[in-house]
Design an enzyme around this catalytic site. Structure first.
Site, mmCIF file in Angstrom:
data_model
loop_
_atom_site.group_PDB
_atom_site.id
_atom_site.type_symbol
_atom_site.label_atom_id
_atom_site.label_comp_id
_atom_site.label_asym_id
_atom_site.label_seq_id
_atom_site.Cartn_x
_atom_site.Cartn_y
_atom_site.Cartn_z
ATOM 1 N N LYS A 4 -13.881 -5.298 8.849
ATOM 2 C CA LYS A 4 -14.436 -4.323 7.901
ATOM 3 C C LYS A 4 -15.935 -4.133 8.130
ATOM 4 O O LYS A 4 -16.448 -3.018 8.080
ATOM 5 C CB LYS A 4 -14.160 -4.783 6.470
ATOM 6 C CG LYS A 4 -12.656 -4.801 6.136
ATOM 7 C CD LYS A 4 -12.387 -5.572 4.858
ATOM 8 C CE LYS A 4 -10.934 -5.548 4.455
ATOM 9 N NZ LYS A 4 -10.621 -6.503 3.382
ATOM 10 N N GLY A 15 -0.106 -10.492 -3.382
ATOM 11 C CA GLY A 15 -0.089 -9.423 -2.372
ATOM 12 C C GLY A 15 -1.460 -9.058 -1.852
ATOM 13 O O GLY A 15 -1.636 -8.007 -1.247
ATOM 14 N N LYS A 67 -7.677 -1.943 9.096
ATOM 15 C CA LYS A 67 -9.025 -2.258 9.583
ATOM 16 C C LYS A 67 -9.015 -2.907 10.954
ATOM 17 O O LYS A 67 -9.932 -2.690 11.759
ATOM 18 C CB LYS A 67 -9.769 -3.146 8.582
ATOM 19 C CG LYS A 67 -9.012 -4.389 8.122
ATOM 20 C CD LYS A 67 -8.296 -4.166 6.831
ATOM 21 C CE LYS A 67 -7.215 -5.193 6.590
ATOM 22 N NZ LYS A 67 -6.976 -5.458 5.192
ATOM 23 N N ASP A 127 -10.861 -10.756 8.858
ATOM 24 C CA ASP A 127 -10.661 -9.515 8.098
ATOM 25 C C ASP A 127 -12.015 -8.926 7.683
ATOM 26 O O ASP A 127 -12.252 -7.720 7.829
ATOM 27 C CB ASP A 127 -9.797 -9.835 6.864
ATOM 28 C CG ASP A 127 -9.545 -8.616 6.002
ATOM 29 O OD1 ASP A 127 -8.751 -7.761 6.407
ATOM 30 O OD2 ASP A 127 -10.167 -8.512 4.928
ATOM 31 N N VAL A 129 0.836 -1.208 0.000
ATOM 32 C CA VAL A 129 0.000 0.000 0.000
ATOM 33 C C VAL A 129 0.873 1.261 0.000
ATOM 34 O O VAL A 129 0.653 2.189 -0.800
ATOM 35 C CB VAL A 129 -0.986 0.009 1.200
ATOM 36 C CG1 VAL A 129 -1.879 1.236 1.142
ATOM 37 C CG2 VAL A 129 -1.832 -1.259 1.206
ATOM 38 N N ARG A 182 11.027 -1.197 7.759
ATOM 39 C CA ARG A 182 11.684 -2.187 8.611
ATOM 40 C C ARG A 182 13.149 -2.358 8.213
ATOM 41 O O ARG A 182 14.017 -2.498 9.049
ATOM 42 C CB ARG A 182 10.950 -3.528 8.518
ATOM 43 C CG ARG A 182 11.106 -4.319 9.783
ATOM 44 C CD ARG A 182 10.307 -5.575 9.772
ATOM 45 N NE ARG A 182 8.891 -5.305 9.591
ATOM 46 C CZ ARG A 182 7.998 -6.247 9.315
ATOM 47 N NH1 ARG A 182 8.358 -7.483 9.173
ATOM 48 N NH2 ARG A 182 6.723 -5.943 9.161
ATOM 49 N N GLY A 211 -10.754 -1.829 0.016
ATOM 50 C CA GLY A 211 -9.640 -1.285 -0.782
ATOM 51 C C GLY A 211 -9.957 0.064 -1.370
ATOM 52 O O GLY A 211 -10.180 1.043 -0.658
ATOM 53 N N ILE A 239 -12.614 1.060 -3.154
ATOM 54 C CA ILE A 239 -14.016 1.495 -3.299
ATOM 55 C C ILE A 239 -14.325 2.541 -2.222
ATOM 56 O O ILE A 239 -14.117 2.274 -1.037
ATOM 57 C CB ILE A 239 -14.999 0.311 -3.107
ATOM 58 C CG1 ILE A 239 -14.661 -0.851 -4.033
ATOM 59 C CG2 ILE A 239 -16.436 0.770 -3.313
ATOM 60 C CD1 ILE A 239 -15.492 -2.108 -3.774
ATOM 61 N N GLU A 256 -10.590 5.460 4.944
ATOM 62 C CA GLU A 256 -11.342 4.955 3.778
ATOM 63 C C GLU A 256 -10.742 3.661 3.243
ATOM 64 O O GLU A 256 -11.464 2.739 2.840
ATOM 65 C CB GLU A 256 -11.351 6.027 2.675
ATOM 66 C CG GLU A 256 -12.075 5.631 1.417
ATOM 67 C CD GLU A 256 -13.574 5.405 1.638
ATOM 68 O OE1 GLU A 256 -14.297 6.372 1.852
ATOM 69 O OE2 GLU A 256 -14.001 4.233 1.576
HETATM 70 N N1 HSE Z 1 -6.496 -9.219 2.763
HETATM 71 C C1 HSE Z 1 -7.427 -8.230 2.344
HETATM 72 C C2 HSE Z 1 -8.305 -8.841 1.243
HETATM 73 C C3 HSE Z 1 -6.698 -7.033 1.828
HETATM 74 O O1 HSE Z 1 -7.948 -9.894 0.694
HETATM 75 O O2 HSE Z 1 -9.342 -8.288 0.956
HETATM 76 C C4 HSE Z 1 -7.544 -5.807 1.687
HETATM 77 O O3 HSE Z 1 -8.073 -5.405 2.913
#
Ligand code: HSE
Length: 425
Positions: A202, A184, A102, A198, A11, A42, A131, A133, A126
């Site tokens: 969100k 990625g 998130k 995840d 990102v 890092r 991502g 949107i 946002e």
């Molecule tokens: N790991 C998340 C996904 C990345 O696959 O949607 C974006 O938040």
């Protein structure tokens, strides 16, 4: 605007690249030049996806949040410990913070937003949901006249990529996950993608903004996709459905439902055709009705698009720092998962003997559950049969009772699979 970045991975690298590409047009739009001047990384020597020749690099992230010349800090390192410390320090130093994190917002957003308000700076996120949107801006701005009734979304690209590859190419789960990681898209710990954590992060952010309530991540009913099998995908297809991993938030009287789970969606729904890493969120408002937001849910430049839009909002002074976009919040209880009403898909593996189907339908009837459709298929090479059933709309606890009763029967050969069905109307 002088910007300090924490993390120059997918990102962060995307942000630098998009700013190089579109810096002039952004300056024409806003009247200001956005300059990334310092980045905390890092390992300074690591290869990157962006040119860092005019950016000072440091391995000390606190040098970024404490730097006197920096106006805005981009937190793009993820995690909830060091990142929380860094965000708090930046805010206490009077810097605006933009994050794609998130997990951080879902777990600590209530207190971090309060801290930002106390320090009269912005905390914008946002990029943390779906991502690129602009779904948070859609809920906070474009849909602000509506009372939101429900939202349902494919908000994890990795999970959607895996389910799409399994359905369309017959690929196996592990192979598709490995590709999502190589591209990625996946989280550092991919169980966050696969087990729905995840998406739950969100969803709790979207629900708080949509319903004007506090963040309640720990109350999201969460189920992953690791138990979805090729058989389920095949039976769902035969019955006219696609299996998607949805995050759903809905008003239910004076409570809200918040749930993330595999879901059968009718093939006729647009969202059933959202494939690969793409995300989509369906929002139902009382004035507008249903609207659908679709786009890239992960990836370097797509996510950078949302991060940079937040910087432009700060320059334009557009987004207020209320509590998650509301001046006052309503306390909304999250409905217990057992009390959620839904249609269900149930799949059984049973001995292929006379009378078994009659026993099954009797268990359904004893629990007041009605069968809407049913497919039965012999399993090659043994005396078992798969039965896939679609029920009417019932309470989750009633289908659980049916499952337990069937699993106690002698004819039953495997654990009974249950998947929610969402009409999305
Ligand atoms: N790991 C998340 C996904 C990345 O696959 O949607 C974006 O938040």
């Amino acid at each position: 605007m002088k910007v300090g970045v924490l993390g120059l991975g997918t990102v962060g690298g995307g942000v630098v690249n998009v700013l190089r590409k579109n810096g002039d047009s952004i300056e024409r739009r806003t009247g200001e030049r956005i300059q990334v001047v310092l980045a905390g990384v890092r390992n300074i020597k690591q290869d990157r996806i962006c040119d860092t020749s005019d950016i000072e690099l440091t391995e000390d992230p606190f040098a970024v949040v404490n730097h006197p010349d920096i106006d805005v800090v981009l937190e793009l390192i993820g995690g909830t410990e060091l990142s929380k410390d860094l965000v708090e320090t930046a805010i206490n130093n009077g810097k605006h913070v933009i994050t794609a994190n998130k997990a951080l917002i879902a777990k600590h957003g209530n207190e971090l937003i309060q801290l930002a308000n106390d320090n009269k700076v912005r905390l914008l996120f946002e990029a943390s949901v779906a991502g690129g949107i602009p779904i948070i801006k859609a809920l906070e701005q474009g849909l602000s006249a509506n009372k939101i009734e429900s939202l349902a979304g494919i908000i994890n690209g990795t999970g959607n990529f895996i389910l799409s590859e399994m359905k369309d190419k017959g690929r196996d789960f592990a192979d598709a996950l490995a590709e999502a990681q190589a591209l990625g898209y996946a989280e550092a710990d991919p169980t966050f993608d696969v087990e729905g954590i995840d998406s739950a992060h969100k969803l709790s952010i979207l629900a708080a903004i949509a319903f004007g309530t506090e963040l309640q991540f720990d109350k999201v009913y969460t189920k992953g996709i690791s138990e979805v099998t090729a058989e389920d995908i095949r039976y769902a297809t035969e019955l006219g459905y696609t299996i998607k991993h949805l995050g759903i938030a809905k008003r239910a009287g004076d409570a809200i439902e918040m749930r993330v789970h595999p879901t059968l969606i009718s093939n006729k729904q647009l969202i059933a055709n959202v494939n690969g890493v793409m995300n989509a969120v369906l929002v139902k408002g009382d004035a507008l009705g249903t609207s659908l937001y679709y786009g890239a849910g992960a990836g370097d430049e797509a996510t950078a698009s949302a991060v940079i839009a937040d910087m432009i909002d700060i320059i334009n002074n557009q987004t207020s720092n209320h509590i998650l976009g509301w001046k006052s919040q309503e306390k909304l209880k999250v409905l217990d998962a057992d009390l959620i009403e839904s249609e269900f898909y149930m799949r059984l593996l049973v001995s292929d003997k006379r009378g078994v189907l009659a026993e099954i339908t009797q268990i359904f009837s004893q629990n007041n559950v009605s069968i809407e459709s049913l497919v039965q298929k012999q399993v090659d090479g043994d005396n078992n049969a798969h039965i896939a059933i679609i029920t009417n709309k019932i309470l989750t606890r009633d289908i659980q009772a049916v499952k337990l009763a069937i699993e106690a029967c002698e004819f039953n050969q495997d654990s009974v699979k249950i998947i929610h069905i969402e009409p999305l109307d």
